[in-house]
Design an enzyme around this catalytic site. Structure first.
Site, short mmCIF file in Angstrom:
data_model
loop_
_atom_site.label_atom_id
_atom_site.label_comp_id
_atom_site.label_asym_id
_atom_site.label_seq_id
_atom_site.Cartn_x
_atom_site.Cartn_y
_atom_site.Cartn_z
N TYR A 134 0.82 -1.21 0.00
CA TYR A 134 0.00 0.00 0.00
C TYR A 134 0.86 1.26 0.00
CZ TYR A 134 -2.95 3.70 1.99
OH TYR A 134 -3.60 4.89 2.23
N LYS A 155 1.50 3.87 -3.20
CA LYS A 155 1.07 5.26 -3.02
C LYS A 155 2.26 6.21 -3.22
CE LYS A 155 -2.51 6.65 -1.83
NZ LYS A 155 -3.66 7.12 -2.64
#
Length: 604
Positions: free
Chosen positions: A238, A242
């Protein structure tokens, strides 16, 4: 946060929001419709096959939520439906595709002409998402938003919602620094996003050739994401993807105005539209920060070539810590207890808080793994009579360990997100209202520190800190229970919140007093009874203690050594056996010394 200048600013604006059915975007849509119903249009990207399906999904997953109850009561259900019908336009598409795969060319052309503001709130927030999915949404999806924005004739700003944890497992002060394309956190590798895409492509081909099940492919791609993230210094897929999304936006934005919002953990609403709506930091505060950033940057004298980043978190002056959350939970459920099915109050205890992964692993190995091994042995001896129970417990332990590894970067985060040299949106709005449109710079604490509104400061301590520190340095009683009691009393104003700690200390003190009395008795016996009898008693005590310890060791084997030591401690051998023996021998030695000093013949 004062948003009075933002409401008129939103009038007659056309806003495009991605990830429209997500938690944050729902709050954002509700906020805009509630404070400025005269917004021109809201284009909302919804993953669906066509416009009709997009509209239905928006109604089912957004409009029918409790979140819109305040607005519904304020203007009436019929008026709300009419407002949505007139202002809100769900767009069927997917952020993973160029132009989002929008097939309705008429609507797409309308968007290109009318959009003023783009807010990218689309993301997959699963920490161990499949690498291919996370790459397509969090990294390449951000790039697709940028490409789309460049085709919009009147777009004034892109607001990209990222995460404060793109910094990885950073420590100390975390500044609002942008990424350079190819930058890594471990500084020992070079990140090439095209190479990462090739790694994904090759892995999918390899898995396809093996004719694996969908579940096996998913697990393999999840593992790949974690491996690649760790390779470049990020803790999970994640935060890694990002960060790549931020890199692509910053590198390719050209003259577009770009603001990156980095919130910490987003949870329930704090105030708006009402407290506690939930599907970190309260969601409505993040939404307010997004709107404040938009208002501050459009029309002000900010350079479009500069990239602006804002951390949205609790402040360094009044941080919200994991230990605080533990106390808040305990206090809340103590004051507002749950009731079980029999109508009885469920008494809660202070949650266990681990300071490191080592302490968590030690806890698991002490309290859970030994019992699992015993159950495994019993299962084998009983021809798998306990097979279901054993597998269920093993699965739960494995899941707990996996989740702890995933959440470790956030629950054991030791960084402090503060502002350095970038202007603060909230202050820019205030200055703009006074006709002083100017860039404001500060050196510390100038970000939107929404946590200051959330926290009212620590309670006054019952015990002054200057006293506690000295007390805690001097105590080593009852395995730290007294230390925990003092800390509890220091943090809380009310003694009832520390009842569990008080009860534990009383029990411990009683046991300690009993052990001390036994040791004192043995020492007196060693000093008073005839030497032959004292030696015989010492031999008997040593034999009993050794036999019992050997019995437990034989029963446990090497397989469950950990639980053996727990049982030995729990049974009190250390306190009642060995220490009694030591006390008896100590008494005998003291008597010898006394008799030698007084030159008295030894009594037989």
């Amino acid at each position: 946060m004062d948003l009075s200048n933002i409401e008129p600013f939103l009038e007659d604006k056309t806003i495009f929001i991605t990830g429209a059915t997500g938690f944050l975007a729902k709050i954002l849509v509700e906020k805009i419709l509630r404070v400025q119903p005269n917004v021109k249009k809201l284009f909302l990207l919804v993953r669906a096959s066509d416009t009709k399906s997009a509209r239905k999904r928006f109604n089912d997953e957004v409009m029918q939520t409790e979140l819109f109850s305040v607005l519904r009561e304020k203007i009436g259900a019929n008026n709300l439906n009419s407002l949505v019908e007139e202002k809100v336009f769900p767009v069927a598409g997917d952020i993973s595709f160029e132009d989002f795969g929008i097939e309705n060319s008429e609507m797409k052309n309308e968007m290109f002409k009318e959009i003023d503001i783009i807010i990218n709130a689309a993301a997959t927030t699963r920490f161990d998402e499949r690498y291919d999915i996370a790459m397509n949404i969090n990294a390449l999806g951000a790039l697709n938003v940028l490409k789309f924005a460049k085709r919009c004739e009147n777009v004034k700003i892109i607001v990209h919602v990222s995460t404060a944890y793109v910094c990885g497992e950073g420590k100390g002060v975390i500044t609002e620094k942008s990424f350079i394309l190819g930058e890594t956190l471990n500084k020992n590798s070079k990140l090439d996003i095209d190479v990462e895409r090739k790694v994904i492509e090759d892995k999918l081909k390899e898995l396809e050739a093996q004719s694996l099940t969908t579940k096996e492919v998913t697990m393999a791609m999840r593992d790949l994401g974690i491996q690649r993230a760790i390779l470049h210094g990020w803790p999970n897929t994640y935060s890694f993807t990002k960060a790549m999304g931020e890199m692509l936006l910053g590198h390719l934005k050209e003259n577009l105005q770009l603001v990156i919002i980095r919130p910490t953990i987003i949870t329930s609403t704090y105030k708006e539209p009402f407290p506690g709506w939930i599907e970190g930091i309260p969601g409505d505060m993040v939404v307010n920060s997004i709107l404040a950033a938009i208002r501050a940057h459009i029309g002000n004298q900010y350079s479009s070539s500069q990239e602006f980043i804002y951390h949205i978190s609790s402040s360094g002056r009044n941080p919200l810590k994991s230990s605080d959350i533990r106390l808040f939970m305990f206090h809340y459920f103590t004051k507002n207890p749950w009731i079980n099915k029999d109508g009885n109050i469920i008494k809660v205890r202070m949650p266990t808080l681990f300071s490191s992964m080592d302490s968590f692993r030690k806890y698991i190995s002490t309290y859970y793994w030994p019992w699992l091994k015993i159950l495994e042995l019993a299962n084998l001896l009983s021809w798998r009579l306990f097979d279901k129970t054993y597998k269920d417990l093993e699965r739960k332990i494995d899941m707990a360990i996996r989740l702890s590894e995933l959440y470790k970067p956030y629950l054991l985060f030791h960084g402090s997100t503060v502002k350095t040299e970038i202007a603060c949106p909230a202050r820019a709005i205030k200055e703009g209202a006074k006709g002083e449109e100017k860039l404001i710079k500060k050196t510390m604490e100038e970000t939107i520190l929404v946590g200051d509104d959330l926290m009212m400061g620590p309670p006054s301590p019952v015990i002054p800190p200057e006293i506690v520190s000295h007390v805690l340095e001097c105590v080593d009683l009852c395995d730290g229970i007294l230390r925990n009691l003092f800390l509890c009393l220091q943090i809380n104003d009310m003694e009832p919140f520390c009842q569990d700690a008080i009860a534990l200390y009383r029990q411990c003190a009683e046991r300690r007093e009993l052990r001390q009395r036994l040791q004192d008795s043995e020492q007196k016996l060693g000093m008073s009874m005839p030497l032959d009898q004292a030696k015989e008693r010492a031999t008997q005590l040593e034999s009993e203690t050794t036999s019992l310890e050997r019995l437990f060791l034989q029963w446990s084997c090497a397989l469950i050594e950990t639980i053996t030591r727990r049982l030995i401690l729990a049974s009190g051998f250390e306190g009642i056996g060995r220490r009694r023996l030591e006390a008896l021998k100590g008494g005998m030695e003291n008597r010898k010394k006394d008799e030698q000093a007084e030159n008295i013949p030894t009594k037989k």
